[in-house]
Design a protein around this motif. Sequence first.
Motif, mmCIF file in Angstrom:
data_model
loop_
_atom_site.group_PDB
_atom_site.id
_atom_site.type_symbol
_atom_site.label_atom_id
_atom_site.label_comp_id
_atom_site.label_asym_id
_atom_site.label_seq_id
_atom_site.Cartn_x
_atom_site.Cartn_y
_atom_site.Cartn_z
ATOM 1 N N ARG A 178 0.853 -1.191 0.000
ATOM 2 C CA ARG A 178 0.000 0.000 0.000
ATOM 3 C C ARG A 178 0.891 1.243 0.000
ATOM 4 N NH1 ARG A 178 -5.182 -1.605 0.698
ATOM 5 N NH2 ARG A 178 -5.591 -3.460 1.989
ATOM 6 N N ILE A 179 0.607 2.151 -0.929
ATOM 7 C CA ILE A 179 1.346 3.402 -1.039
ATOM 8 C C ILE A 179 0.344 4.546 -1.102
ATOM 9 C CG2 ILE A 179 3.353 2.361 -2.156
ATOM 10 C CD1 ILE A 179 2.260 3.246 -4.842
ATOM 11 N N ASP A 180 0.812 5.776 -0.864
ATOM 12 C CA ASP A 180 -0.102 6.922 -0.914
ATOM 13 C C ASP A 180 0.167 7.849 -2.088
ATOM 14 O OD1 ASP A 180 2.244 8.069 -0.091
ATOM 15 O OD2 ASP A 180 1.485 8.801 1.830
ATOM 16 N N THR A 181 1.228 7.566 -2.860
ATOM 17 C CA THR A 181 1.531 8.418 -3.998
ATOM 18 C C THR A 181 2.532 7.728 -4.913
ATOM 19 O OG1 THR A 181 2.300 10.624 -4.674
ATOM 20 C CG2 THR A 181 3.479 9.561 -2.873
ATOM 21 N N VAL A 182 2.577 8.176 -6.151
ATOM 22 C CA VAL A 182 3.642 7.817 -7.085
ATOM 23 C C VAL A 182 4.296 9.125 -7.488
ATOM 24 C CG1 VAL A 182 4.241 6.819 -9.319
ATOM 25 C CG2 VAL A 182 2.465 5.749 -7.914
ATOM 26 N N SER A 183 5.440 9.425 -6.908
ATOM 27 C CA SER A 183 6.065 10.724 -7.134
ATOM 28 C C SER A 183 6.916 10.758 -8.386
ATOM 29 C CB SER A 183 6.921 11.112 -5.919
ATOM 30 O OG SER A 183 7.967 10.171 -5.713
ATOM 31 N N GLU A 184 7.351 9.591 -8.854
ATOM 32 C CA GLU A 184 8.176 9.529 -10.052
ATOM 33 C C GLU A 184 8.146 8.100 -10.574
ATOM 34 O OE1 GLU A 184 12.632 8.838 -8.609
ATOM 35 O OE2 GLU A 184 11.719 10.602 -7.673
ATOM 36 N N VAL A 185 8.471 7.949 -11.850
ATOM 37 C CA VAL A 185 8.574 6.619 -12.452
ATOM 38 C C VAL A 185 9.976 6.493 -13.018
ATOM 39 C CG1 VAL A 185 7.705 5.039 -14.196
ATOM 40 C CG2 VAL A 185 6.125 6.579 -13.019
ATOM 41 N N ALA A 186 10.737 5.557 -12.480
ATOM 42 C CA ALA A 186 12.118 5.370 -12.918
ATOM 43 C C ALA A 186 12.133 4.802 -14.329
ATOM 44 C CB ALA A 186 12.859 4.444 -11.963
ATOM 45 N N ALA A 187 12.770 5.513 -15.229
ATOM 46 C CA ALA A 187 12.885 5.042 -16.614
ATOM 47 C C ALA A 187 14.077 4.113 -16.717
ATOM 48 C CB ALA A 187 13.033 6.222 -17.562
ATOM 49 N N SER A 188 13.956 2.940 -16.122
ATOM 50 C CA SER A 188 15.042 1.966 -16.121
ATOM 51 C C SER A 188 14.452 0.568 -16.192
ATOM 52 C CB SER A 188 15.901 2.108 -14.859
ATOM 53 O OG SER A 188 15.119 1.858 -13.697
ATOM 54 N N GLY A 189 15.280 -0.397 -16.566
ATOM 55 C CA GLY A 189 14.827 -1.776 -16.626
ATOM 56 C C GLY A 189 13.739 -2.011 -17.639
ATOM 57 N N GLY A 190 13.678 -1.174 -18.689
ATOM 58 C CA GLY A 190 12.673 -1.347 -19.723
ATOM 59 C C GLY A 190 11.338 -0.693 -19.433
ATOM 60 N N ILE A 191 11.185 -0.024 -18.282
ATOM 61 C CA ILE A 191 9.913 0.617 -17.928
ATOM 62 C C ILE A 191 9.809 1.970 -18.642
ATOM 63 C CG2 ILE A 191 8.563 1.646 -16.054
ATOM 64 C CD1 ILE A 191 9.814 -0.425 -14.180
ATOM 65 N N ARG A 192 8.645 2.216 -19.305
ATOM 66 C CA ARG A 192 8.468 3.511 -19.953
ATOM 67 C C ARG A 192 7.358 4.355 -19.333
ATOM 68 N NH1 ARG A 192 6.265 2.261 -26.099
ATOM 69 N NH2 ARG A 192 4.285 1.243 -25.584
ATOM 70 N N ARG A 193 6.435 3.727 -18.597
ATOM 71 C CA ARG A 193 5.394 4.519 -17.936
ATOM 72 C C ARG A 193 4.664 3.670 -16.914
ATOM 73 N NH1 ARG A 193 -0.059 4.833 -21.586
ATOM 74 N NH2 ARG A 193 0.227 2.933 -22.830
ATOM 75 N N ALA A 194 3.912 4.354 -16.039
ATOM 76 C CA ALA A 194 3.053 3.697 -15.060
ATOM 77 C C ALA A 194 1.613 4.106 -15.332
ATOM 78 C CB ALA A 194 3.457 4.077 -13.643
ATOM 79 N N TRP A 195 0.692 3.247 -14.950
ATOM 80 C CA TRP A 195 -0.723 3.500 -15.177
ATOM 81 C C TRP A 195 -1.490 3.008 -13.956
ATOM 82 C CZ3 TRP A 195 -4.371 0.423 -18.882
ATOM 83 C CH2 TRP A 195 -5.560 1.136 -19.078
ATOM 84 N N THR A 196 -2.291 3.895 -13.373
ATOM 85 C CA THR A 196 -3.093 3.554 -12.204
ATOM 86 C C THR A 196 -4.509 3.231 -12.658
ATOM 87 O OG1 THR A 196 -1.771 5.012 -10.791
ATOM 88 C CG2 THR A 196 -3.922 4.344 -9.965
ATOM 89 N N VAL A 197 -4.963 2.020 -12.345
ATOM 90 C CA VAL A 197 -6.298 1.574 -12.762
ATOM 91 C C VAL A 197 -7.015 0.967 -11.558
ATOM 92 C CG1 VAL A 197 -5.544 1.129 -15.123
ATOM 93 C CG2 VAL A 197 -5.474 -0.724 -13.453
ATOM 94 N N PRO A 198 -8.348 1.032 -11.524
ATOM 95 C CA PRO A 198 -9.084 0.354 -10.451
ATOM 96 C C PRO A 198 -8.748 -1.138 -10.426
ATOM 97 C CG PRO A 198 -10.535 1.823 -11.669
ATOM 98 C CD PRO A 198 -9.245 1.754 -12.440
ATOM 99 N N PHE A 199 -8.815 -1.713 -9.232
ATOM 100 C CA PHE A 199 -8.455 -3.122 -9.087
ATOM 101 C C PHE A 199 -9.266 -3.996 -10.040
ATOM 102 C CE2 PHE A 199 -7.968 -7.307 -7.376
ATOM 103 C CZ PHE A 199 -6.736 -7.314 -6.741
ATOM 104 N N ALA A 200 -10.573 -3.753 -10.127
ATOM 105 C CA ALA A 200 -11.428 -4.567 -10.997
ATOM 106 C C ALA A 200 -11.026 -4.414 -12.459
ATOM 107 C CB ALA A 200 -12.889 -4.169 -10.806
ATOM 108 N N GLU A 201 -10.556 -3.235 -12.854
ATOM 109 C CA GLU A 201 -10.122 -3.042 -14.244
ATOM 110 C C GLU A 201 -8.834 -3.815 -14.525
ATOM 111 O OE1 GLU A 201 -8.903 0.584 -17.285
ATOM 112 O OE2 GLU A 201 -10.218 0.990 -15.571
ATOM 113 N N ALA A 202 -7.937 -3.861 -13.547
ATOM 114 C CA ALA A 202 -6.720 -4.658 -13.720
ATOM 115 C C ALA A 202 -7.069 -6.130 -13.882
ATOM 116 C CB ALA A 202 -5.792 -4.460 -12.524
ATOM 117 N N GLU A 203 -8.042 -6.607 -13.101
ATOM 118 C CA GLU A 203 -8.489 -7.996 -13.255
ATOM 119 C C GLU A 203 -9.086 -8.228 -14.639
ATOM 120 O OE1 GLU A 203 -9.812 -9.695 -8.982
ATOM 121 O OE2 GLU A 203 -11.000 -7.999 -9.691
ATOM 122 N N GLU A 204 -9.848 -7.250 -15.136
ATOM 123 C CA GLU A 204 -10.436 -7.382 -16.468
ATOM 124 C C GLU A 204 -9.339 -7.426 -17.535
ATOM 125 O OE1 GLU A 204 -13.523 -7.839 -19.209
ATOM 126 O OE2 GLU A 204 -13.516 -7.987 -17.021
#
Length: 230
Positions: A178-204
């Motif tokens: 559990r976290i309260d914020t995403v202050s930055e997204v490290a552009a490393s290890g092949g990651i290009r972005r983050a996306w916050t979605v409702p839990f049910a949408e991630a399951e879908e």
Amino acid sequence: MIRAVPGRRSPLTVSAEVGDLMDHTPQSAYAHLRARQPRWFLTPHGDSAINIMRWPMVEGQVLHRDEDGVVLEDPVVLPDGQHARRLRLLSARPEHQVAVLPLLAGSVVLTERFQHATRTWHWEILRAAGVEGLAGTDNAAGQLQDKFGASALELIGLGQVHPDPRVLADPVLLYAGRIDTVSEVAASGGIRRAWTVPFAEAEEMALTGLITDAVTISALFRARHSGLTG
């Protein structure tokens, strides 16, 4: 607050032996590992177990070794008596890989990450090799900090999973964080972005094939059954 399921140290980690193999031929490196770590080559009791053949009948090979892992080619006897070769990837690190499902106010934070093996992008949770000497919970918290600049308000152990036991020897430790914020997204290890979605949408996304990573799907499933969707 941390609620964690302790991880078992895998019996199939190579660690210091990787350096010992660098000057060996593939066959002699395999014999060296067999002599140093015989438990890696044991066969459990059972009629359907796949047996590893013994030298001097035939010897296996170390096909690749680096700081991350060792690829073995084992000569085996299948349950029907046929001889074959099977590949195994063993971790070269003493700590397990750790995967973290980031939970932000009832939603899931996914990363879009490029994976070399499939040559494409995947929606995944955070996952990385463990840092030697750190507990699984510390490695999980470190991933949240390193990738998102986020502090873990709570870490919940979700057990472990073998992503592909046909080839990969070592498990991945699963956590929800559990976290309260995403202050930055490290552009490393092949990651290009983050996306916050409702839990049910991630399951879908998992149900419809937008998420195909087995570790991410396992974490969503276990988090759902642990009551962590709110």
